[in-house]
Design a protein around this motif. Sequence first.
Motif, PDB file in Angstrom:
ATOM      1  N   TRP A   1     -19.443   5.440   2.516  1.00  0.00           N
ATOM      2  CA  TRP A   1     -18.956   4.341   1.681  1.00  0.00           C
ATOM      3  C   TRP A   1     -17.835   4.833   0.766  1.00  0.00           C
ATOM      4  N   LEU A   2     -18.012   6.017   0.173  1.00  0.00           N
ATOM      5  CA  LEU A   2     -16.966   6.583  -0.680  1.00  0.00           C
ATOM      6  C   LEU A   2     -15.684   6.828   0.114  1.00  0.00           C
ATOM      7  N   LEU A   3     -15.841   7.293   1.353  1.00  0.00           N
ATOM      8  CA  LEU A   3     -14.673   7.494   2.207  1.00  0.00           C
ATOM      9  C   LEU A   3     -13.977   6.169   2.486  1.00  0.00           C
ATOM     10  N   GLY A   4     -14.773   5.117   2.677  1.00  0.00           N
ATOM     11  CA  GLY A   4     -14.200   3.787   2.876  1.00  0.00           C
ATOM     12  C   GLY A   4     -13.434   3.301   1.656  1.00  0.00           C
ATOM     13  N   ILE A   5     -13.984   3.546   0.461  1.00  0.00           N
ATOM     14  CA  ILE A   5     -13.285   3.176  -0.775  1.00  0.00           C
ATOM     15  C   ILE A   5     -11.979   3.950  -0.894  1.00  0.00           C
ATOM     16  N   GLY A   6     -12.013   5.230  -0.511  1.00  0.00           N
ATOM     17  CA  GLY A   6     -10.790   6.027  -0.527  1.00  0.00           C
ATOM     18  C   GLY A   6      -9.746   5.470   0.425  1.00  0.00           C
ATOM     19  N   ALA A   7     -10.195   5.031   1.618  1.00  0.00           N
ATOM     20  CA  ALA A   7      -9.277   4.452   2.593  1.00  0.00           C
ATOM     21  C   ALA A   7      -8.652   3.170   2.057  1.00  0.00           C
ATOM     22  N   LEU A   8      -9.466   2.314   1.439  1.00  0.00           N
ATOM     23  CA  LEU A   8      -8.939   1.071   0.880  1.00  0.00           C
ATOM     24  C   LEU A   8      -7.956   1.347  -0.256  1.00  0.00           C
ATOM     25  N   THR A   9      -8.248   2.354  -1.081  1.00  0.00           N
ATOM     26  CA  THR A   9      -7.353   2.710  -2.183  1.00  0.00           C
ATOM     27  C   THR A   9      -6.014   3.204  -1.656  1.00  0.00           C
ATOM     28  N   PHE A  10      -6.079   4.056  -0.628  1.00  0.00           N
ATOM     29  CA  PHE A  10      -4.840   4.548  -0.006  1.00  0.00           C
ATOM     30  C   PHE A  10      -4.025   3.397   0.560  1.00  0.00           C
ATOM     31  N   ALA A  11      -4.703   2.477   1.243  1.00  0.00           N
ATOM     32  CA  ALA A  11      -4.011   1.330   1.833  1.00  0.00           C
ATOM     33  C   ALA A  11      -3.369   0.461   0.754  1.00  0.00           C
ATOM     34  N   LEU A  12      -4.048   0.292  -0.374  1.00  0.00           N
ATOM     35  CA  LEU A  12      -3.496  -0.495  -1.484  1.00  0.00           C
ATOM     36  C   LEU A  12      -2.195   0.121  -1.992  1.00  0.00           C
ATOM     37  N   LEU A  13      -2.224   1.431  -2.246  1.00  0.00           N
ATOM     38  CA  LEU A  13      -1.042   2.103  -2.777  1.00  0.00           C
ATOM     39  C   LEU A  13       0.102   2.098  -1.764  1.00  0.00           C
ATOM     40  N   MET A  14      -0.231   2.311  -0.490  1.00  0.00           N
ATOM     41  CA  MET A  14       0.807   2.286   0.546  1.00  0.00           C
ATOM     42  C   MET A  14       1.409   0.891   0.670  1.00  0.00           C
ATOM     43  N   SER A  15       0.561  -0.142   0.581  1.00  0.00           N
ATOM     44  CA  SER A  15       1.048  -1.513   0.661  1.00  0.00           C
ATOM     45  C   SER A  15       1.964  -1.835  -0.521  1.00  0.00           C
ATOM     46  N   ALA A  16       1.578  -1.369  -1.707  1.00  0.00           N
ATOM     47  CA  ALA A  16       2.413  -1.609  -2.888  1.00  0.00           C
ATOM     48  C   ALA A  16       3.760  -0.892  -2.764  1.00  0.00           C
ATOM     49  N   ARG A  17       3.725   0.323  -2.230  1.00  0.00           N
ATOM     50  CA  ARG A  17       4.982   1.067  -2.039  1.00  0.00           C
ATOM     51  C   ARG A  17       5.873   0.359  -1.025  1.00  0.00           C
ATOM     52  N   MET A  18       5.262  -0.202   0.008  1.00  0.00           N
ATOM     53  CA  MET A  18       6.020  -0.962   0.991  1.00  0.00           C
ATOM     54  C   MET A  18       6.660  -2.183   0.344  1.00  0.00           C
TER      55      MET A  18
END
Length: 318
Positions: A160-177
């Motif tokens: 679950w923690l790994l999943g939260i990390g994945a979602l956080t990474f995706a959020l930051l990458m999406s914002a950078r995009m």
Amino acid sequence: MRPFFAVGLVFAGCCSNVIFLELLARKHPGCGNIVTFAQFLFIAVEGFLFEADLGRKQPAIPIRYYAVMVTMFFTVSVVNNYALNLNIAMPLHMIFRSGSLIANMVLGIIILKKRYSIFKYTSIALVSVGIFICTFMSAKQVTSQSSLSENDGFQAFAWWLLGIGALTFALLMSARMGIFQETLYKQFGKHSKEALFYNHALPLPGFIFLASDIYDHAVLFNKSELYQVPVVGVAVPIMWFYLLMNIITQPRPGQKGLPWPTSQYLQKTALTPALQNPFTLWHWLGTLFVFIGTLMYTEVWNSLGATKSQPRKEDKKN
């Protein structure tokens, strides 16, 4: 009435899209790649026909810039899909993605040196509190729903923690995009439909690396129970029907997380009461914070009020 009608269509489309996505993920949690591929293919074909004029229309923004954007966009889509395999429930998945407002503000301050009003900072605080409440309660559910074995509970929580990390990474990458796209629009002008087409058409070759997984799930979809499509009267495997409805209802140009309670209500009253996500009072409270914060940040009511108060063209002529 047009603004309210448009908002209603987007709202209904987002909720319906989430419903069919969960119907797919409930049956086959690892089907994210085939769903994403189908969505990309549909939008690419649509854009090729109506936006690119069968390839005859030259892009206003050079392809090399789209290549950078596409890399980020493809990464975000794949990471978000894999998060569903990491003990991330669909309600948390959608609510957590509402944190895009937070990521956009943080990167906007760091990269673009933007400054925001107190009103927007307050709205972001509400969204943050809402996401924290839902995430915290989801963490408790992951551990409580695991088997009585301490090792199993720890393993489930670690995934679950790994999943939260994945979602956080995706959020930051999406914002950078989003920031990269904003700079392109300032330089070349806003071409949202063109960007939508190239963002979905250019990544299609990348799905070759996921071809085996896509094929395996296509076989599973073919083996699903038959469903009699209303009106048409044709029987198709139900998983393909869910996928088709997910594609048709996907909002364009982008999908944002909308209030999960509405989707929950639609599931229980309109589609299937068999889907029962553990949505507690705390989840409702967290979602309410996210909903209010999002409305405050986007200032939806101001846009609707301004549109309503604007005189019609006919009035201006008279």
